[in-house]
Design a protein around this motif. Sequence first.
Motif, PDB file in Angstrom:
ATOM      1  N   CYS A   1       0.832  -1.209   0.000  1.00  0.00           N
ATOM      2  CA  CYS A   1       0.000   0.000   0.000  1.00  0.00           C
ATOM      3  C   CYS A   1       0.864   1.256   0.000  1.00  0.00           C
ATOM      4  CB  CYS A   1      -0.896   0.027   1.236  1.00  0.00           C
ATOM      5  SG  CYS A   1      -2.239  -1.131   1.142  1.00  0.00           S
ATOM      6  N   ALA A   2       1.898   1.250   0.857  1.00  0.00           N
ATOM      7  CA  ALA A   2       2.751   2.423   0.992  1.00  0.00           C
ATOM      8  C   ALA A   2       3.415   2.762  -0.330  1.00  0.00           C
ATOM      9  CB  ALA A   2       3.800   2.186   2.075  1.00  0.00           C
ATOM     10  N   ALA A   3       3.699   1.737  -1.148  1.00  0.00           N
ATOM     11  CA  ALA A   3       4.346   1.963  -2.439  1.00  0.00           C
ATOM     12  C   ALA A   3       3.312   2.265  -3.527  1.00  0.00           C
ATOM     13  CB  ALA A   3       5.183   0.744  -2.818  1.00  0.00           C
ATOM     14  N   GLY A   4       2.051   2.411  -3.114  1.00  0.00           N
ATOM     15  CA  GLY A   4       1.005   2.742  -4.069  1.00  0.00           C
ATOM     16  C   GLY A   4       0.491   1.549  -4.855  1.00  0.00           C
ATOM     17  N   GLY A   5       0.799   0.342  -4.369  1.00  0.00           N
ATOM     18  CA  GLY A   5       0.374  -0.869  -5.081  1.00  0.00           C
ATOM     19  C   GLY A   5      -0.984  -1.360  -4.601  1.00  0.00           C
TER      20      GLY A   5
END
Lengths: 420, 370
Positions: free
Chosen positions: A360-364
């Motif tokens: 999530c943090a990496a925008g995935g």
Amino acid sequence: MTKRMFALLSVLVIASMALAACGTGGPAAGSESTLKIVSSLPMTGASLTQTQTIVNAMQLRVDQAGGKACGGKYTVTYEPWDDASAALGKWDPAVETENANKAAADPTIVAYLGTFNSGAAKLSIPILNQAGPLAMISPANTYPGLTHFVEGQTEANEPDVYYPSGARNYARVAATDDLKGKVIANFLVSQNIQTLYILDDQEVYGKGVADSVNAASTAAGITVVAQEGYDPKAADYKALMTKISTSNAGGPPDAVFLGAIVDNNSAQVLKDKVAIMGDNETVRFVGPDGLYTAALIEGAGDAAEGAFATTPGLARKDLGEAGTKFYADYAAKFGDTNEPYAILGYDAMSAALKAIEDVCAAGGDPTDRAAVNDAVFAIKDFEGALGTWSFDENGDITLPFYLVGQVQGGEYVAFGTYTP
Amino acid sequence: MNSSLFRRFVRPIIAIAVIYLVLLIGPVASLDFPVIVSSIKANPPQLVQFLIIGLANGAIVAIIALGYTMVYGIIELINFAHGDVYMIGVFTALTTLSLTGTLTSQDPAYIAFGIFIALVVAIAVCAGLNAAIEKLAYRRLRNAPRLAPLISAIGMSFIVENIGLIWAGQSWLVPSFGTTGGGAQKEFPDLLSRMFRNMDLDPNLLASSGLGLRFTIKDLLVIVLAAVLMIGLRFFIQKTRLGKAMRATAQNRDAAKMMGIDIDLVITATFLIGGGLAGAAGLMAGLYNNNAWWFMGFRAGLQSFTAAVLGGIGNITGAMLGGFLIGLLAAFSDGYLNARWTNAWVFATLVLILLFRPTGLLGEQVGQKA
């Protein structure tokens, strides 16, 4: 039924199937943002003592996260699955295969926490490897061949045979048997053991750990009198123990190492060893983590007094702040436990949740199994309950600490912490 | 195939092939004669030790085998649940010993009394259980095709095993069952040794012989009790009225019925006696191996059934002989070969014996087909 009616029915069936497929295949709506994590552990039979604490610890970790991930965007649910059957009384190949196939077919499952037995992992890794791949994190498997090749201990085609897609999808927080052998050999040397007799239960785990203890002890200068497999269903082992009592130039060896899990009649082996060769002070008895359980002591009674067993992890007194907090939280919810796998189950669940958060943090998209799997392998310097650890490129944990426990007054107490 | 042709040509060829294979592959599976001879020479008394261990283990197998062979002799059913009835015997004995306070007692007289009570209760419970199994699962299927009662026997075996699994988790009955659930093995305290020690006697009856041999009170009790039970059973079958009725029913059920024999009563009596023997074997095994495990009935059942076939199914002396033979084979294999191969050698020997004597060592005693 006429041909025409059959055709009509067929069309209807196909149409309804297509509609159903649309329903699940559509874009993730608000109600469908559920991430499911399952564990597959033997919860019927003697191992339940250990696996129940793993399941408790995993549930505890999910509850601490509030059952949510990625800032509340996803609901995380956890289901403990059983891979044992009453017919076998321990893990069942058919059930484990069924579990893996069930997990592969359920798109909401993003992590598979298991297995408990290395033999079971051999079956489920290849299935899940071709299902995404779906990340597996084991709290307990110690057979080295699942992640890396060890000369003389694993098969030539291992570990590649388990990863048909070419990608790795299996990590574990338990230290492997090839290290365990060295740890136990170091422990034996520290106890001034010069001659050793090795028994194994003829299973992947038991023979694997016995082989590695054999190799490491020989390298450490200990004389291994013999290594022998025993029948895990026999009524008793008095004849075998009688033979061992004179195997070392007419006398008993300094110590007997038993590579086995507690389900495989280990209590009877220990009892007959004591009956024929004397207590565990006279001839030391050493076992691996499979015997580090109260079930062995309840089965062997007084004969267990003084027996040693190793287990991955640190002595509780040596744990850091996070580890101490884990035991306090666990005790508050489920009562205090001395089973060593609980903390490993906790960190396995922590790793799965961390991987989801990292995606999530990496925008995935955390429903993307491959992304979660990559994130598991990317875990570095993680502050877990065990300490600060990473997964290496094989998926093995970089914190190979072992605890040696001794039975004193009817329970295992920490004897010392040993390293490979 | 013509059986005389088989006897004359095929059997010797198979025998030669087996012997050749044994000599060729034997050393791989640790059947290495020079090594065995040298280890016997190095320590001759150990041979006697293995003999004692084999006899004691064989005695337990033999008593369970009696139940198999009697039931098969009368209704030609392999009672798969029989091994599990024996397991229930172990748990019944252990629970009785716990409830009477014998497990924690130090008084030799009270321990002896407690063991006697446990023996009576274990025999009664197992006899009742075995008869109940017959009534519940086999009686209605008596005239059904042979496979139907066989399947219900396997079903009963699972049911009884699971009763054991639940029982082993009830620590309010036996405190030493602990908190880890019913799956693991539970301790059956070594009461006989405790009894002897508290009388200032050495439990090892050969301690003063100086040969380093162990022949404990446990070995003695198991072997003597087995012998007494077998002689008693033989007397019962040969001399009493009910025994005679049993033999008649085994020979020809219809003819026995015509002679006024109550078949149901005879069959119930057979199951009662078989179950009672299993209960006695349960107490003996508990006292001898000091172990209670919900799964122990499976292997015990397999071995005793093999013993019954080996001795000649339906033949009581044969079942005893088969039991002792299996016990001895296993002990000698554990002792002089590698334990890894014990089951392989035990069953290879059995195959070899059955090849030459297909009806078992002493011959079958089952009904004659009309």
